[in-house]
Design a protein around this motif. Structure first.
Motif, PDB file in Angstrom:
ATOM      1  N   ILE A 144      13.635  31.930 -27.373  1.00 34.45           N
ATOM      2  CA  ILE A 144      13.914  30.964 -26.309  1.00 34.45           C
ATOM      3  C   ILE A 144      13.194  31.494 -25.077  1.00 34.45           C
ATOM      4  N   PRO A 145      12.074  30.903 -24.682  1.00 36.75           N
ATOM      5  CA  PRO A 145      11.234  31.526 -23.657  1.00 36.75           C
ATOM      6  C   PRO A 145      11.730  31.268 -22.242  1.00 36.75           C
ATOM      7  N   ALA A 146      11.417  32.211 -21.367  1.00 37.04           N
ATOM      8  CA  ALA A 146      11.555  32.026 -19.920  1.00 37.04           C
ATOM      9  C   ALA A 146      10.162  31.668 -19.426  1.00 37.04           C
ATOM     10  N   THR A 147       9.902  30.387 -19.242  1.00 38.47           N
ATOM     11  CA  THR A 147       8.533  29.905 -19.073  1.00 38.47           C
ATOM     12  C   THR A 147       7.985  30.090 -17.660  1.00 38.47           C
ATOM     13  N   SER A 148       8.834  30.434 -16.698  1.00 33.12           N
ATOM     14  CA  SER A 148       8.349  30.585 -15.326  1.00 33.12           C
ATOM     15  C   SER A 148       7.757  31.970 -15.070  1.00 33.12           C
ATOM     16  N   VAL A 149       7.911  32.891 -16.024  1.00 33.27           N
ATOM     17  CA  VAL A 149       7.440  34.261 -15.842  1.00 33.27           C
ATOM     18  C   VAL A 149       6.600  34.684 -17.043  1.00 33.27           C
ATOM     19  N   ASN A 150       5.906  35.821 -16.893  1.00 31.80           N
ATOM     20  CA  ASN A 150       5.146  36.337 -18.021  1.00 31.80           C
ATOM     21  C   ASN A 150       5.849  37.548 -18.630  1.00 31.80           C
ATOM     22  N   ALA A 151       5.353  37.982 -19.777  1.00 35.41           N
ATOM     23  CA  ALA A 151       6.037  39.022 -20.550  1.00 35.41           C
ATOM     24  C   ALA A 151       5.960  40.395 -19.900  1.00 35.41           C
ATOM     25  N   LEU A 152       5.191  40.554 -18.827  1.00 35.62           N
ATOM     26  CA  LEU A 152       5.144  41.827 -18.116  1.00 35.62           C
ATOM     27  C   LEU A 152       6.488  42.154 -17.463  1.00 35.62           C
TER      28      LEU A 152
END
Length: 614
Positions: A144-152
């Motif tokens: 379930i992604p958090a689309t406002s941020v990147n994986a860093l």
């Protein structure tokens, strides 16, 4: 249903006494928050309410554990005048009135009254089964992604935690024994979970439960610089203040137990950050050596450490946090923590306009502990258990053309542990950063815990379910369960499971596991289940601890308040802090990433993917 045993919230008051206008604002803020919710208010009103809530939390939810019986404080080195302008390796003498505050081995404080902190019975630790909480409520079937941020954002947080806190190495004897369901495929029966070490400074094991931090409590970049003289000696060149870096730009394999890759939880996501800020330290050293050619190695090293530690604190305050909680009010509020409501532009032109942190920000304002000697808190460590941010799969790609290094993604298991290091011989650090910057992390919610971390193999071969461990740790350390936790923060507790989740199917799952008793819901389950404010990757309840502790880490640190001056940091050091961000640090050492970062307003928001594969 179990009744609350909470004490009156006012009973947690400390010695902090704000003026009448603040007391009025605090009362109005609490009323508006309870009736409407701060995140549903207009932007100006939401900011005012958050300021009032912070003031209330400072008064009621900073609790000192150092007053409990003790066998003795951590041993302090003798006073040396250099501590007035240099950070010590063990965190001592930051607070000159209480030189042991925040040191390695100092106790965690609390954000709830000590009367609410239990030393739980075995049944309270083990029921309902932490393993079943993990299996039934945490297991991820699809990200379930958090689309406002990147994986860093995920490795950054883990890297920060390695600076902030650790409960130390667990004893191997007498582990918790978790009974397993008949259909549980876990490889050992029962499941063993090592206990958190006891507080060595307590004369007995009477309530409340306390623990000590084996890191310094200060925001001092100890994950880079170490917490012992031996660790610091190993990483230094003793030439020009610089740290050891190999000719290829990578760090040498560490030899001491400070080695990042020797610790449980090491994965390749930590390497770019450790390398990046080691090289940033050396860049600051080169700048200072050019400005002050008569300085020796020690002077350059110590001033560079101050600058790098403050830069990391700035990045976390005004970039990482606003990215993961990107509601308009929290973005303004976190930036105001650093620059005040006057803002960055006025700060750069005119400097501080006022001693007030509201007007001109916390750095450079008077040091303040709000009546309680500084420490990080047990509740702070609890709400920072955010493993769902970590994806299970990583599509490693080239920054030049978005070409995959292999057809199938790398798994988190492949990227974890010392045996993963050869991957960096095939995938350059710049491409690893690019891959993280162009993918999404997970949302901190139920059914989104990384599958690999539910079957995590430590370097010593022991298999752990980190979701079960996280749940058990909260119980073991006496952190109140979810409903009581909210009451102690002056929040309304949900009366039903439907009110908690807003999702009837999820409510039934949680209710079934907890036998229909909403009061038994674990803190982590409640945090992951509740409605998220606009732009948030984690819960509003967790945010309440952040409101008070994010600013406290700045307010109480002498080097980020009264000594945040050119006399201590140097004028060039202060300019370095003013001019730099996470993006500029990345681009200084990896200029090849400029095309990908050029359109990202924040280095923790999604980067632009490169040509051919975009």
């Amino acid at each position: 249903m179990t009744k609350s045993t909470s004490t009156t919230p006012g009973a947690t008051s400390n010695g902090y006494r704000p003026g009448l206008p603040w007391r009025i604002q605090r009362a109005v803020a609490t009323a508006l928050d309870r009736s409407r919710g701060w995140d549903r208010l207009s932007l100006p009103l939401a900011i005012a309410v958050l300021a009032g809530l912070r003031d209330s939390l400072r008064r009621h939810n900073l609790v000192d554990t150092s007053t409990l019986p003790t066998t003795g404080s951590p041993a302090l080195p003798p006073f040396d005048p250099r501590v007035l302008t240099e950070r010590t390796v063990d965190g001592s003498y930051n607070d000159l009135r209480a030189p042991a505050a925040g040191t390695v081995g100092a106790r965690f404080g609390r954000n709830v009254p000590l009367s609410a902190v239990s030393r739980p019975t075995p049944a309270e630790v083990l029921e309902p089964s932490p393993r079943e909480v993990s299996r039934q409520l945490m297991t991820r079937t699809e990200l379930i992604p958090a689309t406002s941020v990147n994986a860093l954002v995920a490795p950054w947080l883990q890297w920060m935690i390695r600076d902030w806190f650790s409960h130390g190495k667990s004893p191997s004897d007498d582990p918790w024994q978790v009974e397993l369901a008949d259909d549980d495929p876990w490889p050992e029966r029962p499941m063993s979970i090592m206990r958190t070490p006891e507080d060595p400074t307590r004369p007995d094991t009477s309530p409340p439960r306390t623990s000590v931090n084996t890191c310094t409590h200060w925001w001092d970049a100890s994950q880079v610089y170490g917490t012992t003289a031996e660790q610091q000696k190993e990483i230094r060149t003793f030439e020009g203040g610089r740290l050891r870096v190999e000719a290829n730009g990578m760090l040498p394999t560490p030899r001491s137990n400070h080695a990042t890759l020797e610790e449980p939880g090491f994965w390749l996501g930590l390497v770019p950050l450790q390398t990046l800020f080691t090289r940033e330290h050396n860049a600051v050293c080169d700048m200072l050596a050019g400005e002050f050619p008569h300085w020796g190695d020690e002077e350059v090293f110590q001033r560079a450490r101050l600058v790098v530690a403050a830069l990391i604190a700035k990045i976390h305050t005004v970039e990482w946090t606003p990215a993961v909680i990107s509601h308009p009010a929290t973005v303004v509020g976190m930036r105001a923590n650093w620059w005040g409501l006057a803002g960055e532009r006025l700060s750069r032109v005119f400097g501080r306009l006022s001693d007030s942190e509201v007007v001109s920000g916390i750095p450079g304002s008077p040091t303040q502990d709000y009546g309680v000697p500084y420490s990080l808190t047990e509740e702070f460590t609890a709400v920072y258990r955010m493993h769902p941010l970590v994806p299970d799969l990583f599509d490693l790609r080239s920054h030049e053309d978005d070409r995959r290094y292999r057809e199938e993604p790398y798994t988190l298991r492949e990227l974890a542990g010392p045996e993963s290091l050869p991957i960096l011989e095939r995938v350059p650090v710049a491409d690893f950063l690019y891959s993280l910057g162009t993918e999404h992390p997970g949302l901190v919610t139920l059914h989104n815990f990384p599958r690999f971390l539910q079957e995590f193999v430590r370097p010593d071969g022991r298999v752990m379910d980190l979701a079960a461990v996280d749940v058990l740790r909260h119980r073991e350390l006496g952190v109140p369960r979810y409903c009581e936790f909210r009451r102690l923060l002056r929040l309304r507790a949900p009366a039903t499971f439907e009110e908690l989740t807003g999702d009837p199917d999820l409510a039934r799952q949680v209710s079934r596991l907890y036998g229909g008793d909403i009061e038994k819901v674990d803190l982590m389950v409640g945090l992951y289940a509740e409605r998220l404010p606009e732009g948030f990757a984690f819960s509003d309840t967790a945010f309440r601890i952040f409101i008070v502790m994010a600013s406290r880490r700045l307010n109480s640190d002498r080097f980020l308040t009264r000594d945040f001056t050119p006399a201590v940091y140097t004028a060039p050091g202060m300019r370095w802090l003013a001019d730099n961000s996470m993006a500029s640090v990345i681009l200084r050492h990896h200029p090849e990433l400029r095309p990908s970062l050029r359109s990202a307003p924040n280095a923790f928001t999604p980067w632009q993917r490169s040509g051919a594969g975009s």
